[in-house]
Design a protein around this motif. Structure first.
Motif, mmCIF file in Angstrom:
data_model
loop_
_atom_site.group_PDB
_atom_site.id
_atom_site.type_symbol
_atom_site.label_atom_id
_atom_site.label_comp_id
_atom_site.label_asym_id
_atom_site.label_seq_id
_atom_site.Cartn_x
_atom_site.Cartn_y
_atom_site.Cartn_z
ATOM 1 N N ILE A 9 0.845 -1.193 0.000
ATOM 2 C CA ILE A 9 0.000 0.000 0.000
ATOM 3 C C ILE A 9 0.886 1.251 0.000
ATOM 4 O O ILE A 9 0.645 2.205 -0.751
ATOM 5 C CB ILE A 9 -0.940 -0.003 1.219
ATOM 6 C CG1 ILE A 9 -1.843 -1.242 1.173
ATOM 7 C CG2 ILE A 9 -1.786 1.275 1.240
ATOM 8 C CD1 ILE A 9 -2.676 -1.453 2.427
ATOM 9 N N TYR A 10 1.919 1.240 0.842
ATOM 10 C CA TYR A 10 2.916 2.313 0.869
ATOM 11 C C TYR A 10 4.302 1.658 0.907
ATOM 12 O O TYR A 10 4.896 1.523 1.976
ATOM 13 C CB TYR A 10 2.723 3.220 2.087
ATOM 14 C CG TYR A 10 1.454 4.015 2.066
ATOM 15 C CD1 TYR A 10 1.317 5.151 1.261
ATOM 16 C CD2 TYR A 10 0.357 3.624 2.844
ATOM 17 C CE1 TYR A 10 0.138 5.873 1.228
ATOM 18 C CE2 TYR A 10 -0.827 4.351 2.823
ATOM 19 C CZ TYR A 10 -0.925 5.463 2.019
ATOM 20 O OH TYR A 10 -2.090 6.178 1.993
ATOM 21 N N LYS A 30 -3.272 0.796 -4.461
ATOM 22 C CA LYS A 30 -3.796 0.855 -3.093
ATOM 23 C C LYS A 30 -5.116 0.121 -2.976
ATOM 24 O O LYS A 30 -5.349 -0.621 -2.005
ATOM 25 C CB LYS A 30 -3.953 2.313 -2.667
ATOM 26 C CG LYS A 30 -2.631 3.043 -2.477
ATOM 27 C CD LYS A 30 -2.851 4.515 -2.146
ATOM 28 C CE LYS A 30 -1.528 5.256 -2.014
ATOM 29 N NZ LYS A 30 -1.733 6.704 -1.737
#
Length: 360
Positions: A94-95, A170
């Protein structure tokens, strides 16, 4: 519910838990290199291939200590904790950061060894000699459906996308993380069977994961389980099986990471190239289920033993990989975000190759 019914319910729950977890993880492995190629960040320097190498390298090494871990904390808690490591790896996308990417790769490698050791223990302790074949079939059938559902989502979500945007990434990985966590918590629904079935598989597993019943020392159980697993590894049967296992590892690496990445890099597929990664995974899952059933029946019904079945699998592999060789450009596995424009011999039939590349 009868003791036999409770043990069967445990197997079904185990299968569904793995189906949810590996719907997330196998889909992640299939698309991660393509996602990372599209990730626009000058601070990130990781690659999906390196991550997979770390995962399976640590996985292999950690199998030496996995029986000790399961013997000390129990199979159910072992599976839950390992599942959380899988979820953390997926959530990392996601990150993504380089340090978290490779750290999560190491942790999920350790978790994989513990997870599969604990799975074998649960399967064995809920099976008898009469039911071990049935229970193994139920578990593997449910597990292989994981390739279908996750990749169907990718096929629908990425259809018509030339580049995977941050929003696409995401959305997909948040969804996969939630799916993985559902599988983790399903492990808590597994209950200890009322009585231990008399199964040779159960006896082998118990000899690996438990020390003598009159010694409750965790350290003693840990050392005993480790020593017994080491002794089993150097037996003639295990050494011969290691050759086959090594090959299946190479094949797993190819179809779970390299093949999907190669399809996504083929610009001749147009805007559907990225979504075809999902279609590839769906076909692999269908082949796993169909191939497992067909080869299982052939092995059971053949009057000539296992050799004809093995030879049929060998021929299938030769055909599959030769067709892939004809249809995938040579630089597709390492192509940049722009993809590859190299001409291949039969590009229009590349999707059909997926149906032949999945027999294991």
């Amino acid at each position: 519910m009868t003791p036999e019914g409770k043990r069967l319910l445990n197997i079904v729950i185990l299968g569904f838990a793995f189906m949810f977890m590996f719907t997330a993880f196998q889909t992640c492995g299939n698309i991660e290199q393509t996602v990372l190629i599209s990730f626009n960040s000058t601070d990130f320097h990781g690659t999906g291939y390196t991550s997979m190498a770390i995962i399976y390298g640590v996985f292999a090494a950690s199998n030496l200590i996995a029986p000790s871990v399961v013997a000390v904390i129990g199979a159910q808690l072992s599976m839950f904790c390992s599942g959380l490591l899988y979820s953390a790896y997926i959530a990392m996308f996601i990150y993504p950061f380089t340090w978290s990417f490779y750290t999560a790769s190491v942790l999920v490698g350790v978790g994989a060894a513990v997870l599969w050791t604990a799975q074998g223990n649960v399967l064995a302790t809920n099976s008898s000699e009469r039911t071990i074949g049935r229970n193994s079939g139920i578990f593997w059938a449910l597990l292989q459906f994981s390739l279908f559902f996750g990749n169907l989502y990718i096929y629908c979500a990425w259809r018509g996308h030339d580049v995977i945007t941050d929003k696409d990434r995401k959305t997909v990985f948040i969804s996969l993380t939630v799916i993985s966590l559902v599988g983790c918590f399903l492990f808590f629904l597994i209950r200890k069977p009322d009585s231990e079935p008399s199964s040779s598989a159960g006896e082998v597993t118990e000899s690996l994961l438990q020390a003598e019943s009159n010694d409750s020392s965790a350290s003693y159980r840990s050392v005993t389980a480790h020593m017994k697993s080491c002794k089993m590894f150097v037996t003639k049967e295990m050494l011969l099986l290691s050759l086959c296992i090594a090959y299946t590892g190479l094949e797993l690496t190819f179809y779970s990471g390299v093949y999907g990445t190669s399809i996504g890099a083929m610009t001749r597929f147009g805007q559907d190239a990225k979504s075809l990664i999902g279609l590839s995974g769906i076909c692999i899952g269908a082949g796993e289920i169909l191939g497992g059933g067909v080869f299982g029946m052939l092995n059971k019904c053949s009057r000539f033993g296992r050799n004809p079945v093995v030879l049929l699998g060998l021929v299938t592999h030769y055909i599959a990989f030769y067709l892939i060789f004809l249809n995938i450009a040579k630089d597709a596995p390492v192509a940049t975000q722009a993809g590859t424009d190299l001409v291949v011999m039969f590009p229009r039939y590349s999707v059909g190759v997926m149906f032949l590349s999945l027999q294991r």
